[in-house]
Design an enzyme around this catalytic site. Structure first.
Site, PDB file in Angstrom:
ATOM      1  N   HIS A 119      41.451  32.724  36.374  1.00  0.00           N
ATOM      2  CA  HIS A 119      41.171  34.127  36.710  1.00  0.00           C
ATOM      3  C   HIS A 119      39.758  34.319  37.246  1.00  0.00           C
ATOM      4  CE1 HIS A 119      44.642  35.384  33.871  1.00  0.00           C
ATOM      5  NE2 HIS A 119      45.067  35.158  35.093  1.00  0.00           N
ATOM      6  N   CYS A 131      32.917  40.584  54.476  1.00  0.00           N
ATOM      7  CA  CYS A 131      32.230  40.586  55.779  1.00  0.00           C
ATOM      8  C   CYS A 131      32.114  39.157  56.325  1.00  0.00           C
ATOM      9  CB  CYS A 131      30.851  41.228  55.647  1.00  0.00           C
ATOM     10  SG  CYS A 131      29.649  40.259  54.739  1.00  0.00           S
ATOM     11  N   CYS A 152      26.138  43.794  48.977  1.00  0.00           N
ATOM     12  CA  CYS A 152      26.252  42.516  49.687  1.00  0.00           C
ATOM     13  C   CYS A 152      24.963  42.278  50.488  1.00  0.00           C
ATOM     14  CB  CYS A 152      27.462  42.567  50.635  1.00  0.00           C
ATOM     15  SG  CYS A 152      27.583  41.121  51.724  1.00  0.00           S
TER      16      CYS A 152
HETATM   17  C1  BV8 Z   1      49.808  38.753  39.462  1.00  0.00           C
HETATM   18  C2  BV8 Z   1      40.243  38.490  34.476  1.00  0.00           C
HETATM   19  C3  BV8 Z   1      51.137  38.967  41.423  1.00  0.00           C
HETATM   20  C4  BV8 Z   1      39.451  39.711  34.693  1.00  0.00           C
HETATM   21  C5  BV8 Z   1      42.438  39.070  33.611  1.00  0.00           C
HETATM   22  C6  BV8 Z   1      55.314  43.142  33.835  1.00  0.00           C
HETATM   23  C7  BV8 Z   1      55.807  41.962  33.300  1.00  0.00           C
HETATM   24  C8  BV8 Z   1      55.206  40.736  33.577  1.00  0.00           C
HETATM   25  C9  BV8 Z   1      54.084  40.679  34.407  1.00  0.00           C
HETATM   26  C10 BV8 Z   1      53.600  41.846  34.917  1.00  0.00           C
HETATM   27  C11 BV8 Z   1      54.196  43.086  34.647  1.00  0.00           C
HETATM   28  N1  BV8 Z   1      53.486  44.032  35.286  1.00  0.00           N
HETATM   29  C12 BV8 Z   1      52.459  43.447  35.964  1.00  0.00           C
HETATM   30  C13 BV8 Z   1      52.526  42.126  35.751  1.00  0.00           C
HETATM   31  C14 BV8 Z   1      51.643  41.105  36.272  1.00  0.00           C
HETATM   32  C15 BV8 Z   1      50.336  41.074  35.484  1.00  0.00           C
HETATM   33  C16 BV8 Z   1      50.598  40.905  34.009  1.00  0.00           C
HETATM   34  O1  BV8 Z   1      50.893  39.831  33.546  1.00  0.00           O
HETATM   35  N2  BV8 Z   1      50.493  42.028  33.258  1.00  0.00           N
HETATM   36  C17 BV8 Z   1      50.750  41.950  31.826  1.00  0.00           C
HETATM   37  C18 BV8 Z   1      49.688  42.780  31.081  1.00  0.00           C
HETATM   38  C19 BV8 Z   1      52.139  42.492  31.552  1.00  0.00           C
HETATM   39  N3  BV8 Z   1      49.629  39.924  35.995  1.00  0.00           N
HETATM   40  C20 BV8 Z   1      48.846  40.044  37.076  1.00  0.00           C
HETATM   41  O2  BV8 Z   1      48.628  41.091  37.649  1.00  0.00           O
HETATM   42  C21 BV8 Z   1      48.299  38.748  37.614  1.00  0.00           C
HETATM   43  N4  BV8 Z   1      48.569  38.681  39.015  1.00  0.00           N
HETATM   44  O3  BV8 Z   1      50.807  38.813  38.784  1.00  0.00           O
HETATM   45  O4  BV8 Z   1      49.847  38.792  40.830  1.00  0.00           O
HETATM   46  C22 BV8 Z   1      50.932  38.945  42.869  1.00  0.00           C
HETATM   47  C23 BV8 Z   1      51.469  37.892  43.612  1.00  0.00           C
HETATM   48  C24 BV8 Z   1      51.309  37.897  44.981  1.00  0.00           C
HETATM   49  C25 BV8 Z   1      50.584  38.933  45.620  1.00  0.00           C
HETATM   50  C26 BV8 Z   1      50.025  39.977  44.858  1.00  0.00           C
HETATM   51  C27 BV8 Z   1      50.198  39.982  43.473  1.00  0.00           C
HETATM   52  C28 BV8 Z   1      46.795  38.658  37.444  1.00  0.00           C
HETATM   53  C29 BV8 Z   1      46.431  38.830  35.995  1.00  0.00           C
HETATM   54  C30 BV8 Z   1      44.942  38.532  35.810  1.00  0.00           C
HETATM   55  C31 BV8 Z   1      44.291  39.669  35.091  1.00  0.00           C
HETATM   56  N5  BV8 Z   1      42.900  39.286  34.809  1.00  0.00           N
HETATM   57  N6  BV8 Z   1      41.170  38.712  33.385  1.00  0.00           N
HETATM   58  C32 BV8 Z   1      38.490  39.969  33.554  1.00  0.00           C
HETATM   59  O5  BV8 Z   1      38.414  39.188  32.595  1.00  0.00           O
HETATM   60  O6  BV8 Z   1      37.780  40.988  33.649  1.00  0.00           O
HETATM   61  S1  BV8 Z   1      43.473  39.232  32.278  1.00  0.00           S
HETATM   62  C33 BV8 Z   1      42.733  38.815  30.808  1.00  0.00           C
HETATM   63  O7  BV8 Z   1      43.695  39.044  29.777  1.00  0.00           O
HETATM   64  C34 BV8 Z   1      42.413  37.355  30.630  1.00  0.00           C
HETATM   65  O8  BV8 Z   1      41.966  36.738  31.790  1.00  0.00           O
HETATM   66  C35 BV8 Z   1      43.676  36.720  30.139  1.00  0.00           C
HETATM   67  O9  BV8 Z   1      44.413  36.140  31.162  1.00  0.00           O
HETATM   68  C36 BV8 Z   1      44.477  37.875  29.671  1.00  0.00           C
HETATM   69  C37 BV8 Z   1      44.960  37.640  28.268  1.00  0.00           C
HETATM   70  O10 BV8 Z   1      43.869  37.561  27.477  1.00  0.00           O
HETATM   71  P1  BV8 Z   1      43.688  36.367  26.419  1.00  0.00           P
HETATM   72  O11 BV8 Z   1      42.762  35.388  27.014  1.00  0.00           O
HETATM   73  O12 BV8 Z   1      44.998  35.876  25.940  1.00  0.00           O
HETATM   74  O13 BV8 Z   1      42.944  37.180  25.302  1.00  0.00           O
HETATM   75  P2  BV8 Z   1      43.573  38.209  24.263  1.00  0.00           P
HETATM   76  O14 BV8 Z   1      42.457  39.017  23.703  1.00  0.00           O
HETATM   77  O15 BV8 Z   1      44.765  38.900  24.875  1.00  0.00           O
HETATM   78  O16 BV8 Z   1      44.140  37.267  23.139  1.00  0.00           O
HETATM   79  C38 BV8 Z   1      43.231  36.472  22.393  1.00  0.00           C
HETATM   80  C39 BV8 Z   1      44.093  35.557  21.558  1.00  0.00           C
HETATM   81  O17 BV8 Z   1      43.247  34.682  20.862  1.00  0.00           O
HETATM   82  C40 BV8 Z   1      44.919  36.314  20.519  1.00  0.00           C
HETATM   83  O18 BV8 Z   1      46.229  35.774  20.525  1.00  0.00           O
HETATM   84  C41 BV8 Z   1      44.209  36.000  19.198  1.00  0.00           C
HETATM   85  O19 BV8 Z   1      45.120  35.893  18.132  1.00  0.00           O
HETATM   86  C42 BV8 Z   1      43.623  34.648  19.510  1.00  0.00           C
HETATM   87  N7  BV8 Z   1      42.422  34.328  18.758  1.00  0.00           N
HETATM   88  C43 BV8 Z   1      41.403  35.149  18.390  1.00  0.00           C
HETATM   89  N8  BV8 Z   1      40.445  34.423  17.761  1.00  0.00           N
HETATM   90  C44 BV8 Z   1      40.861  33.132  17.761  1.00  0.00           C
HETATM   91  C45 BV8 Z   1      42.122  33.064  18.387  1.00  0.00           C
HETATM   92  N9  BV8 Z   1      42.807  31.910  18.543  1.00  0.00           N
HETATM   93  C46 BV8 Z   1      42.222  30.789  18.072  1.00  0.00           C
HETATM   94  N10 BV8 Z   1      41.016  30.762  17.460  1.00  0.00           N
HETATM   95  C47 BV8 Z   1      40.302  31.908  17.286  1.00  0.00           C
HETATM   96  N11 BV8 Z   1      39.111  31.863  16.683  1.00  0.00           N
END
Ligand code: BV8
Length: 247
Positions: A119, A131, A152
């Protein structure tokens, strides 16, 4: 639990092809807020309201205030034991890949080379107008930015963070490197809630390629039941425990 760790360590051989996918959970022990956990970022901000091109179009100032704040927080943080074990494995196993959803740069700072930044990076920027004079994307570690939103240097238009927002595609070259890394013996998914696609599909794709799939998380996720092994515990303890059995 110990016998599960022994089973996993017994599977890891010196020539094992290992691929690891990480999420925000591996940076939690460094004090980096996760997205969905307690105190998580998305609890305060709605992802759709900040991490999308439309949000940036609508209010670049607000989006940059959020990223500038995250960069300031991250500039005070250090890699933790989870990052360090992964860096050690990246040097020890010849066929090793690290794919991270994190944009925080902590894997690179721990010494893992060739990180697949699924990401993008919060430490990179690119011209919003794309640009012709500016590179596609470049590193800018200024903290804090003197001016929000930053401009930029080539066209004085807006800069945007070098990350992948919701609704944006994954970089094709990153997808290609990722696809190759799915052909592995062991795939570990560590510290991710497995709800964001296509990242959340990688463990299942690796399993379909014949990999032994392992999840390390402090909670169960939608993937837990379909992978080969789910280790319930913090990454900063589980990875050093596995490493201790390997050494
Ligand atoms: C795309 C970067 C298509 C920016 C991020 C409906 C169904 C399915 C998919 C979709 C849908 N509607 C839309 C979509 C697609 C969408 C998506 O998946 N949405 C989800 C919410 C439903 N995806 C996208 O849009 C992606 N692109 O599909 O493009 C396309 C194709 C062609 C042309 C045009 C378009 C792009 C998604 C990227 C988003 N960017 N981040 C930024 O950071 O600012 S997302 C962000 O959240 C992260 O990058 C990561 O990927 C995501 C999940 O986060 P996690 O890393 O898992 O963190 P989280 O807090 O959620 O969980 C932490 C975990 O750690 C927990 O489980 C916890 O228990 C655990 N934990 C905590 N402490 C510990 C631990 N584990 C171990 N040890 C510990 N100590």
């Amino acid at each position: 639990m110990r016998h599960l760790l022994h089973d996993l360590a017994a599977r890891i051989r010196p020539d094992s092809r290992i691929t690891i996918l990480t999420g925000a959970g591996v940076s939690a022990a460094s004090g980096v807020p996760t997205f969905r956990g307690p105190g998580g970022i998305w609890r305060t901000y709605k992802p759709e309201s900040l991490a999308t091109p439309a949000a940036f179009e609508r209010d670049p100032q607000l989006v940059w205030e959020w990223y500038n704040w995250r960069r300031e927080v991250l500039s005070q943080k250090q890699p933790n034991e989870a990052h360090r074990v992964i860096a050690a494995w990246s040097r020890r196993y010849p066929n090793f890949s690290l794919i991270t959803q994190n944009v925080d740069g902590l894997h690179e700072r721990a010494g893992t080379p060739n990180v697949v930044r699924f990401h993008g990076s919060i430490w990179e920027v690119r011209c919003w107008n794309r640009c012709p004079h500016s590179p596609v994307q470049w590193s800018d570690t200024t903290v804090p930015f003197p001016q929000i939103p930053p401009r930029c240097p080539h066209c004085d238009g807006l800069l945007r963070p070098g990350v992948v927002w919701f609704g944006e595609p994954i970089n094709p070259a990153v997808l290609q490197r990722t696809q190759k890394s799915l052909n592995c013996d062991i795939f570990l998914t560590v510290g991710t809630s497995a709800v964001v696609y296509p990242a959340a599909s990688l463990a299942h794709a690796a399993k379909a390629c014949g990999a032994y799939t392992v999840e390390i998380n402090i909670e169960t996720t939608p993937s837990s039941n379909s992978l080969d092994l789910a280790l319930a515990g913090p990454a900063e303890e589980m990875l050093p425990s596995i490493e201790a059995l390997l050494a």
